[in-house]
Design a protein around this motif. Sequence first.
Motif, mmCIF file in Angstrom:
data_model
loop_
_atom_site.group_PDB
_atom_site.id
_atom_site.type_symbol
_atom_site.label_atom_id
_atom_site.label_comp_id
_atom_site.label_asym_id
_atom_site.label_seq_id
_atom_site.Cartn_x
_atom_site.Cartn_y
_atom_site.Cartn_z
ATOM 1 N N LEU A 3 0.840 -1.188 0.000
ATOM 2 C CA LEU A 3 0.000 0.000 0.000
ATOM 3 C C LEU A 3 0.879 1.243 0.000
ATOM 4 C CD1 LEU A 3 -2.667 -1.042 2.646
ATOM 5 C CD2 LEU A 3 -2.799 -1.260 0.172
ATOM 6 N N THR A 7 -2.252 5.737 1.720
ATOM 7 C CA THR A 7 -3.252 4.817 2.269
ATOM 8 C C THR A 7 -2.912 4.434 3.699
ATOM 9 O OG1 THR A 7 -3.734 3.978 0.066
ATOM 10 C CG2 THR A 7 -4.360 2.569 1.924
ATOM 11 N N GLU A 83 -6.240 4.073 -2.618
ATOM 12 C CA GLU A 83 -5.321 3.537 -3.623
ATOM 13 C C GLU A 83 -5.804 3.835 -5.048
ATOM 14 O OE1 GLU A 83 -2.246 1.561 -3.382
ATOM 15 O OE2 GLU A 83 -2.328 2.572 -1.453
ATOM 16 N N GLN A 86 -3.717 4.079 -8.385
ATOM 17 C CA GLN A 86 -2.420 3.416 -8.206
ATOM 18 C C GLN A 86 -2.496 2.036 -8.850
ATOM 19 O OE1 GLN A 86 0.278 4.902 -6.804
ATOM 20 N NE2 GLN A 86 -1.036 6.681 -6.645
#
Length: 138
Positions: A3, A7, A83, A86
């Motif tokens: 992560l 996050t 996220e 990403q």
Amino acid sequence: MRLTSFTDYGLRMLMRLASAPDRAFSTAELAQEFQLSRNHLTKIMQKLGKAGLVQTRRGGGGGATLACAPEEIRLGDVVSLLEEGQALVECFQPGGGDCTIEGCCRLKGRLRVAKMAFVENLNRSTLADVALSAPEPA
């Protein structure tokens, strides 16, 4: 799966807010507690606010609080939110990156399924399940 720090700190902030639901936390206070720049913390807080997870009030007595009960906040949903944008791997990026085996790759589908399973597993838990229970700092 790794992560982003965005996050990671977003989850930590939510856990902190859930630990003292009757209290508003200032940006400066949270930034100091997490040893994070106020600018970065503000960006995370804005994203959480736009999603309806956090509410903020300006001025004296202001600060950030949870916008809903910790029992209503699913961890997988928070991770998916923070996220967002990403890519797990380069070929998941918009445009697909520079993959030279695009036409015959059998990994991409498995990675998608694994990512979905990761989020589904996290969604079995709520913020209430992981909220900090340590006493307030003196």
